[in-house]
Design an enzyme around this catalytic site. Structure first.
Site, short mmCIF file in Angstrom:
data_model
loop_
_atom_site.label_atom_id
_atom_site.label_comp_id
_atom_site.label_asym_id
_atom_site.label_seq_id
_atom_site.Cartn_x
_atom_site.Cartn_y
_atom_site.Cartn_z
N SER A 97 0.88 -1.19 0.00
CA SER A 97 0.00 0.00 0.00
C SER A 97 0.91 1.23 0.00
CB SER A 97 -0.93 0.00 1.22
OG SER A 97 -0.18 -0.28 2.38
N SER A 156 15.45 -11.46 15.88
CA SER A 156 14.89 -11.41 17.23
C SER A 156 15.26 -10.12 17.93
CB SER A 156 15.41 -12.59 18.06
OG SER A 156 14.86 -12.52 19.37
N GLY A 157 14.29 -9.63 18.71
CA GLY A 157 14.55 -8.42 19.50
C GLY A 157 13.40 -7.46 19.45
N LYS A 159 15.59 -19.98 14.85
CA LYS A 159 14.74 -18.92 15.42
C LYS A 159 13.51 -19.54 16.07
CE LYS A 159 13.01 -14.75 16.11
NZ LYS A 159 11.67 -14.92 16.67
N HIS A 194 14.63 -20.79 19.32
CA HIS A 194 14.85 -19.60 20.16
C HIS A 194 13.53 -19.19 20.79
CE1 HIS A 194 14.22 -15.24 20.61
NE2 HIS A 194 15.44 -15.21 21.08
N ASN A 195 12.47 -19.16 19.99
CA ASN A 195 11.16 -18.76 20.52
C ASN A 195 10.60 -19.78 21.49
OD1 ASN A 195 11.53 -16.66 18.70
ND2 ASN A 195 9.34 -16.57 18.22
N GLU A 209 12.25 -19.10 24.61
CA GLU A 209 11.64 -17.84 25.10
C GLU A 209 10.35 -18.13 25.85
OE1 GLU A 209 11.22 -14.73 21.99
OE2 GLU A 209 9.08 -14.78 22.51
N LYS A 253 1.65 -16.66 18.81
CA LYS A 253 1.54 -16.63 17.36
C LYS A 253 1.89 -17.98 16.73
CE LYS A 253 2.08 -11.72 16.39
NZ LYS A 253 2.88 -11.21 17.55
N ARG A 279 0.12 -21.73 28.16
CA ARG A 279 -0.52 -20.63 27.45
C ARG A 279 -1.91 -21.06 26.96
NH1 ARG A 279 3.55 -16.79 23.95
NH2 ARG A 279 5.28 -16.72 25.42
C1 6PG Z 1 11.48 -12.17 18.97
C2 6PG Z 1 10.07 -12.60 19.34
C3 6PG Z 1 9.09 -12.45 18.20
C4 6PG Z 1 7.74 -13.12 18.49
C5 6PG Z 1 6.80 -12.22 19.24
C6 6PG Z 1 5.44 -12.88 19.51
O1 6PG Z 1 12.38 -13.04 18.96
O2 6PG Z 1 11.64 -10.96 18.70
O3 6PG Z 1 10.15 -13.98 19.69
O4 6PG Z 1 9.66 -13.05 17.05
O5 6PG Z 1 7.08 -13.43 17.33
O6 6PG Z 1 7.41 -11.92 20.44
O7 6PG Z 1 5.59 -14.24 19.79
P1 6PG Z 1 4.40 -15.10 20.46
O8 6PG Z 1 3.08 -14.49 20.01
O9 6PG Z 1 4.59 -16.47 19.91
O10 6PG Z 1 4.59 -14.97 21.94
#
Ligand code: 6PG
Length: 486
Positions: A39, A133-134, A187, A190-191, A194, A265, A292
């Protein structure tokens, strides 16, 4: 109109906050950055807001955008993972030429990245799946970046990514992870880590708040203190900030007015699904994903509240321990459970690397996760030292340093699991991580019974501890044992 000297070294497609911040980060390092958004209004808004902050070349069509990139062209896609990404990839591939590089900076499923990389290679394009990530702050000031894809693309892409990545001890938090989907796989894990990290912090909060009866502001001070030691990490730091926040509308601690239903997500779920297929027990990550899901089952929870017998619960006072002792026990249980989650995550990465022949080096990950990413933590330096000392470590828990740490943590960990049970406070990751730990170190596991059961009802055979081979007992005959050709 673009001329030779005014071509962009890098381009960003998708100017939502993450894409916009990434483009600004590249520009802040002196690069000329091509920007495009489907857009056009978003592109105009970006240029109006940030056009004067760096060398940007904006375009209204993908073709114009590609033409504004210097060869070999490099374009980072920062759009919603899924169909939107495929559409942009094909548009870029059509407009690009042999050797140009398409980078997917979203949280794509690594199997999609493997497919896309193959498709693009057939068209002479390099395709890089890069975990970034970040969050928004990281994209702007320095993320941790996990690019996969062909090593040839790293030669021209690497210096650009190194220029925008977070730096720790002068070392950029980015490296070429491995071929095709390796970057997005790493990644994803990593999540998953997390998720487990966030859940164990939540469980520690739950015990301090509803066990020891501390107030959010008090717990914030405790977390801020913990953040000076072994638990020094971004997630501990921001949790203290969340706990300090007072809701302007009600005057209550914000944490008390937030609905306790966690979103996700999907990357944590993917991590567990993949671990199941790889046969890697990522119990901490799994419990965090299920926690969750359970938290969001609001109707079922409402039906259960007050309707499930609790048994004989204890109060904190019944435990006869001081708050100081309890707080330290919680810290140690948190550290131990976090360690298990990282150990399991690294196990999954090594299993995935072996499965896909990626040759991912755990030392690289420990290095680039020290800064920029959501799980950045001081103890990643220790993880790097562990794998430096022994890249073939069978488990992070067996590294001499962490093994020594566990000696100091284990008694508190056991006490907290008992106390959480006595107080009726859910601590699924603390508890499951201790069960994993005891299973890993056990001399004998209940699997012997399971093999007997399987042989009894399905003649699935079993092995013996005292001789090679597979065996079956004739359960419905004379119950003698026969050797079975496997
Ligand atoms: C990162 C985070 C990011 C993630 C969001 C939401 O490394 O910056 O992991 O990539 O997508 O924080 O993640 P969830 O909705 O799965 O908690």
């Amino acid at each position: 109109m673009t001329n030779e000297q005014n071509l962009a070294q890098i381009g960003v497609v998708g100017l939502a906050v993450m894409g916009s911040n990434l483009a600004r980060n590249f520009a802040s390092r002196g690069h000329t950055v091509a920007v495009y958004n489907r857009s056009a209004g978003k592109t105009e808004a970006f240029m109006a807001a940030f056009g004067e902050t760096g060398n940007f070349i904006s375009s209204e069509t993908i073709e114009e955008f590609v033409a504004s990139l210097e060869r070999p062209r490099k374009a980072i896609i920062m759009v919603q993972a899924g169909a939107a990404t495929d559409a942009v990839i094909n548009q870029l591939a059509d407009a690009m030429e042999e050797g140009d590089v398409i980078i997917d900076g979203g949280n794509a499923l690594f199997t999609d990245t493997i497919r896309r990389e193959k498709e693009m290679a057939l068209r002479g394009r390099h395709f890089v799946g890069a975990g970034i990530s970040g969050g928004e702050e990281g994209a702007l000031n320095g993320p941790s970046i996990m690019p996969g894809g062909p090593v040839e693309s790293w030669e021209s892409l690497g210096p650009l990514l190194e220029s925008i990545a977070a730096k720790v001890d002068g070392v950029p938090c980015v490296t070429h992870i491995g071929p095709d989907g390796a970057g997005h796989f790493v990644k994803m894990v990593h999540n998953g880590i997390e998720y487990a990290d966030m859940q164990v912090i939540g469980e520690a909060y739950q015990l301090l708040r509803f066990g020891a009866g501390l107030e959010p502001a008090e717990i914030a001070d405790i977390f801020a203190e913990w953040n000076k030691g072994d638990l020094d990490s971004y997630l501990i730091e921001i949790t203290a900030e969340v706990l300090r926040q007072v809701d302007a509308e009600t005057g209550k601690p914000l944490v008390d007015v937030i609905l306790d239903a966690a979103g996700q997500k999907g990357t944590g779920r993917w991590t567990v699904k993949e671990a199941l297929d790889l046969g890697i027990p990522t119990t901490g990550i799994g419990e965090a994903v299920f926690a969750r899901a359970l938290s969001s089952s609001l109707d079922q929870r409402a039906a259960a509240q007050g309707n499930l017998p609790t048994g004989a619960l204890k109060t904190f006072e019944d435990l006869g321990i001081s708050r100081e002792e309890f707080i330290e026990d919680v810290r140690r249980a948190l550290y131990a459970s976090k360690l298990v989650a990282y150990a399991q995550g690294f196990d999954e990465i090594q299993a995935g690397s072996a499965e896909h022949d990626w040759d991912v080096d755990p030392r690289d990950l420990a290095t680039i996760w020290r800064g920029g990413c959501i799980i950045r933590a001081k103890f990643l330096n220790r993880i790097r030292e562990a794998y430096d000392a022994n890249p073939e470590l069978p488990s992070l828990l067996l590294d001499p340093y962490f093994n020594g740490e566990l000696k100091d943590l284990i008694d508190s960990w056991r006490r907290i699991v008992i106390v959480a049970t006595q107080l009726g406070l859910p601590a699924p990751v603390f508890t499951s991580s201790l069960a994993y730990y005891d299973s890993l170190r056990a001399e004998r596991l209940p699997a012997a019974i399971i093999q007997g059961q399987r042989d009894f009802f399905g003649a699935h055979t079993y092995r013996r501890i005292d001789k090679e081979g597979s065996f079956h007992t004739l359960w419905s005959a004379d119950r003698s044992e026969i050797a079975v050709e496997s």
